[in-house]
Design a protein around this motif. Sequence first.
Motif, PDB file in Angstrom:
ATOM      1  N   ARG A  56       0.829  -1.205   0.000  1.00  0.00           N
ATOM      2  CA  ARG A  56       0.000   0.000   0.000  1.00  0.00           C
ATOM      3  C   ARG A  56       0.868   1.261   0.000  1.00  0.00           C
ATOM      4  NH1 ARG A  56      -0.329   2.563   4.785  1.00  0.00           N
ATOM      5  NH2 ARG A  56       0.331   1.440   6.635  1.00  0.00           N
ATOM      6  N   LYS A  57       0.298   2.299  -0.588  1.00  0.00           N
ATOM      7  CA  LYS A  57       0.947   3.609  -0.629  1.00  0.00           C
ATOM      8  C   LYS A  57       1.061   4.157   0.794  1.00  0.00           C
ATOM      9  CE  LYS A  57      -1.034   7.646  -1.598  1.00  0.00           C
ATOM     10  NZ  LYS A  57      -1.574   8.842  -2.060  1.00  0.00           N
ATOM     11  N   VAL A  58       2.120   4.891   1.072  1.00  0.00           N
ATOM     12  CA  VAL A  58       2.269   5.546   2.374  1.00  0.00           C
ATOM     13  C   VAL A  58       2.108   7.050   2.179  1.00  0.00           C
ATOM     14  CG1 VAL A  58       3.711   3.730   3.363  1.00  0.00           C
ATOM     15  CG2 VAL A  58       4.800   5.656   2.192  1.00  0.00           C
ATOM     16  N   ASP A  59       1.693   7.717   3.229  1.00  0.00           N
ATOM     17  CA  ASP A  59       1.562   9.171   3.177  1.00  0.00           C
ATOM     18  C   ASP A  59       2.950   9.797   3.142  1.00  0.00           C
ATOM     19  OD1 ASP A  59      -1.205   9.022   3.332  1.00  0.00           O
ATOM     20  OD2 ASP A  59      -1.237   9.257   5.518  1.00  0.00           O
ATOM     21  N   ILE A  60       3.073  10.861   2.389  1.00  0.00           N
ATOM     22  CA  ILE A  60       4.337  11.594   2.309  1.00  0.00           C
ATOM     23  C   ILE A  60       4.118  12.954   2.966  1.00  0.00           C
ATOM     24  CG2 ILE A  60       6.049  12.655   0.801  1.00  0.00           C
ATOM     25  CD1 ILE A  60       5.319  10.481  -1.296  1.00  0.00           C
ATOM     26  N   HIS A  61       4.936  13.260   3.955  1.00  0.00           N
ATOM     27  CA  HIS A  61       4.889  14.549   4.643  1.00  0.00           C
ATOM     28  C   HIS A  61       6.187  15.278   4.341  1.00  0.00           C
ATOM     29  CE1 HIS A  61       1.286  13.772   7.120  1.00  0.00           C
ATOM     30  NE2 HIS A  61       1.645  12.524   6.909  1.00  0.00           N
ATOM     31  N   GLN A  62       6.053  16.395   3.641  1.00  0.00           N
ATOM     32  CA  GLN A  62       7.227  17.171   3.266  1.00  0.00           C
ATOM     33  C   GLN A  62       7.375  18.370   4.191  1.00  0.00           C
ATOM     34  OE1 GLN A  62       7.430  18.631  -0.858  1.00  0.00           O
ATOM     35  NE2 GLN A  62       8.265  20.500   0.011  1.00  0.00           N
ATOM     36  N   ILE A  63       8.546  18.514   4.746  1.00  0.00           N
ATOM     37  CA  ILE A  63       8.842  19.719   5.517  1.00  0.00           C
ATOM     38  C   ILE A  63       9.500  20.716   4.577  1.00  0.00           C
ATOM     39  CG2 ILE A  63       9.144  18.460   7.704  1.00  0.00           C
ATOM     40  CD1 ILE A  63      12.300  19.349   7.082  1.00  0.00           C
TER      41      ILE A  63
END
Length: 154
Positions: free
Chosen positions: A116-123
């Motif tokens: 499954r795809k994972v969430d990407i959190h960009q700082i």
Amino acid sequence: MKVMVGGTFDPLHDGHKRLITRSFELAGREGSVIIGLTSDTFASAKSHPIKPYPVRKANLERYILDQGFPASFSIEELNDRYGSALDAEFDALVVSEETLPIAKDINILRKERGKRKVDIHQITCVLAEDGRWISSTRIYRGEIDEHGKLLNEP
């Protein structure tokens, strides 16, 4: 929440600290953070000298413990740009503007593997006094310190 983040973290500068802090914020009190730390071999591709893996790992552990983050954490050795992120079960990946393309690649490769795809959190990258990104390369060149303070006038 189970969160992954990766890097060389040498020297450990304010941009890295933002990345790590965000990872622990997302993980929450009951979550965990897996930190991929580049191996000496993988890090040797950098354009500047890198401290040995055990030194970088100790510096990273000291910073995390000093912050008192409530989530648990582990540090795993990264021998390539993806590490265990292609196959591991986790929820989110925290990246900088600079490493966002790698995170997108991870999700493409995970899909190809039936994961499954994972969430990407960009700082956002932390800026030095001169308005440019704080980076390890700039620190090693003697342009700025780990907080982005200018050391030499251009």
